[in-house]
Design an enzyme around this catalytic site. Structure first.
Site, PDB file in Angstrom:
ATOM      1  CB  THR A  81      69.392 -51.111 -41.175  1.00 22.81           C
ATOM      2  OG1 THR A  81      68.892 -49.812 -41.117  1.00 22.81           O
ATOM      3  CG2 THR A  81      70.325 -50.993 -42.548  1.00 22.81           C
ATOM      4  CB  ALA A 160      72.376 -45.090 -43.498  1.00 23.16           C
ATOM      5  CB  CYS A 176      70.358 -51.571 -36.268  1.00 26.35           C
ATOM      6  SG  CYS A 176      70.699 -50.277 -37.395  1.00 26.35           S
TER       7      CYS A 176
END
Length: 223
Positions: A81, A160, A176
Site C-alpha cells: 500500500t 492509515a 492492499c
C-alpha cells in the site's frame, strides 16, 4: 500514568521509517512494563510499504522507486500500500491479553474507530465489509486501510486514514491486493481540504470511546 491510560505520541510530519522506530520502542516498553501507547504521525514523503504477503517484484520495485518513492517492508498483515503526506498513520500498541480482546475483534474495533470518525465528520455512509475487505469504505472505495501485527499479545501497526492524500500514488499498485476496488480520501468525499491536523481531535475522541481509556500525551516513549 493512571491505570488503564494510553500514552499518545503526536509525531507530526515524520519520515515513515522514523515512525516505525518510535513504534518499536513503544512495543518494547509495553512488553517490559505493560505500558500502552498510541503513535500518530503523518508520513513526510511518499512510501510504498508491504506486509507479510510479499514484496513487489524487482521490475515493479524499480518502477516505484523511479517515481520518487521509498520502499519499506513492514511487519504487518496485508499487501503493498501507499503512505504519504496528507495521511494519518495510527499505530496502537495495546496489550490484547489484558484487554481480553481477540485479534479479530481488535481489527473490528479499529474499523469501528474509523466508522465513528467518519460519522463525526458527516460521512454517515461509511461502512465496514466482511473479509478480505478489511478497512473503512465509502461506496466501493477505501478511505482507511488496516494492517496489524501482534506478538505476545502486544499489537503494532494499525491504520492509515487518507485525509488529503494525493491519491494518484495508488494508481501504480493494487492497493492492499484488492483488484477492482478504489481508494478515496476525506477531502474528496467532503468536497473540501481536510488536513491531518484537523482530524486529530475527532480521531482521539473516537479512540477513547472504542477502547474505553484515558489518554496521556507525551513527546517520547520513555517520558
Amino acid at each position: 500514568m493512571p491505570p488503564g491510560a494510553v500514552r499518545v505520541l503526536l509525531l507530526g510530519l515524520r519520515p515513515y521509517p522514523q515512525a516505525l522506530r518510535v513504534q518499536e520502542r513503544c512495543v518494547a516498553a509495553a512488553r517490559a512494563a505493560a505500558a500502552e501507547s498510541l503513535v500518530l504521525s503523518e508520513p513526510a514523503g511518499p512510501v510504498y510499504a508491504w506486509g507479510l504477503r510479499g514484496a513487489p517484484g524487482p521490475a515493479a520495485a524499480a518502477g516505484l522507486r523511479a517515481r520518487g518513492a521509498a520502499l519499506v517492508a513492514a511487519r504487518r498483515g496485508g499487501h503493498v500500500t501507499f503512505h504519504g503526506p496528507g495521511q494519518l498513520l495510527a499505530f496502537p500498541v495495546l496489550d490484547l491479553r489484558r484487554r481480553r480482546l481477540p485479534l479479530r475483534r481488535y481489527v473490528g474495533a479499529l474499523e469501528e474507530l474509523g466508522l465513528r470518525l467518519c460519522r463525526r465528520l458527516g460521512l454517515g455512509a461509511a461502512r465496514a465489509l466482511p473479509p478480505p475487505f478489511t478497512g473503512v469504505w465509502l461506496g466501493e472505495s477505501k478511505v482507511c486501510a488496516i494492517g496489524v501485527h501482534c506478538r505476545s499479545h502486544i499489537t503494532s501497526h494499525g491504520l492509515a486514514l487518507n485525509c488529503c492524500t494525493d491519491l494518484s500514488w495508488f494508481e501504480h499498485i493494487v492497493p492492499c491486493g484488492l483488484e477492482g476496488k478504489g481508494v478515496t480520501s476525506l477531502s474528496r468525499e467532503l468536497g473540501r481540504h481536510v488536513p491531518v491536523e484537523h482530524v486529530l481531535e475527532p480521531f482521539l475522541d473516537s479512540f477513547r470511546e472504542v477502547f474505553d481509556c484515558t489518554l496521556v500525551f507525551s513527546e517520547e516513549p520513555g517520558d
